[in-house]
Design a protein around this motif. Structure first.
Motif, PDB file in Angstrom:
ATOM      1  N   ARG A 172      10.820  -9.328  31.927  1.00  0.00           N
ATOM      2  CA  ARG A 172       9.543  -8.852  31.407  1.00  0.00           C
ATOM      3  C   ARG A 172       9.514  -8.906  29.880  1.00  0.00           C
ATOM      4  N   TRP A 176       6.920 -11.124  27.661  1.00  0.00           N
ATOM      5  CA  TRP A 176       6.056 -10.523  26.643  1.00  0.00           C
ATOM      6  C   TRP A 176       6.216 -11.230  25.296  1.00  0.00           C
ATOM      7  N   VAL A 193      -1.281  -9.853  33.822  1.00  0.00           N
ATOM      8  CA  VAL A 193      -0.439  -8.671  33.997  1.00  0.00           C
ATOM      9  C   VAL A 193       0.944  -9.124  34.460  1.00  0.00           C
TER      10      VAL A 193
END
Length: 211
Positions: A172, A176, A193
């Protein structure tokens, strides 16, 4: 109940099982691949040799004797011809028959395309998976190419694929950072998302015999 070991049908389930086991002392490992028609036989062999299907009480007895405990992780998608396996063990006697490595060595455990790393959180150390540096370098090249072509639809589709890769903490974070880089390079669309791994089953049980 008869002894068993879970069969993980998804990468996320298999990788999650490892993250659950490593903090509990299962930090020695060996791994490989095998044809699907031989995978059950391999699991039975490991149970006969290392008691991978032992109950918690049996594991406690083994630990008190100074014996190692072991558990098997199987990544076996439906209809797959090849099964990926990883055997994890604690410190102790009885591990002489395999070429064991340590998850704490400089040569990190890399499995199913992800590498296992430690990271600090809330005053303690946790484990997570992340993409290897070589793969991240490829992602940055892809991002530069897509933004250079100003192909926002292709870039959006690529970001969607990144968002749905196994959502462990390390993955993650990397996703990002790629999102932030896409904005720096001029992408103005909404960011997908990022998938987050919740507690999931490690897989369906495969019954074991010691023969």
């Amino acid at each position: 109940m008869p002894p068993s070991t879970p069969v993980s049908r998804s990468k996320t389930a298999a990788l999650s099982r490892i993250l659950d086991l490593v903090p509990r002392g299962y930090q020695r490992y060996t791994s490989g691949t095998i044809r699907a028609d031989k995978a059950e036989r391999l699991a039975h062999k490991f149970h006969a040799r290392y008691a991978i299907g032992a109950t918690p009480a049996q594991r406690l007895v083994r630990k008190q004797r100074g014996d190692a405990n072991a558990l098997l992780v199987l990544y076996w998608p439906e209809n797959a011809e090849t099964v990926h396996w990883l055997l994890l063990a604690t410190e102790g006697k009885g591990l002489e028959q395999e070429n064991w490595l340590s998850v704490t060595s400089k040569s990190r455990l890399t499995w199913l395309g992800y590498e296992l790393v430690r990271y600090p959180t809330r005053g303690r150390t946790s484990w997570t998976w992340r993409r290897p540096k070589s793969e991240m370098a490829e992602h940055h090249l892809t991002l530069a190419s897509l933004t250079g072509q100003r192909n926002e639809s292709a870039l959006k589709a690529w970001l969607e694929r990144l968002a749905h890769q196994p959502g462990f903490h390390g993955v993650r974070q990397q996703t990002w950072r790629l999102y932030q880089e896409s904005h720096r390079r001029g992408f103005t669309g909404p960011l997908p998302v990022i998938y987050y791994v919740q507690k999931i089953s490690h897989g369906e049980p495969m019954q074991l015999t010691a023969s």
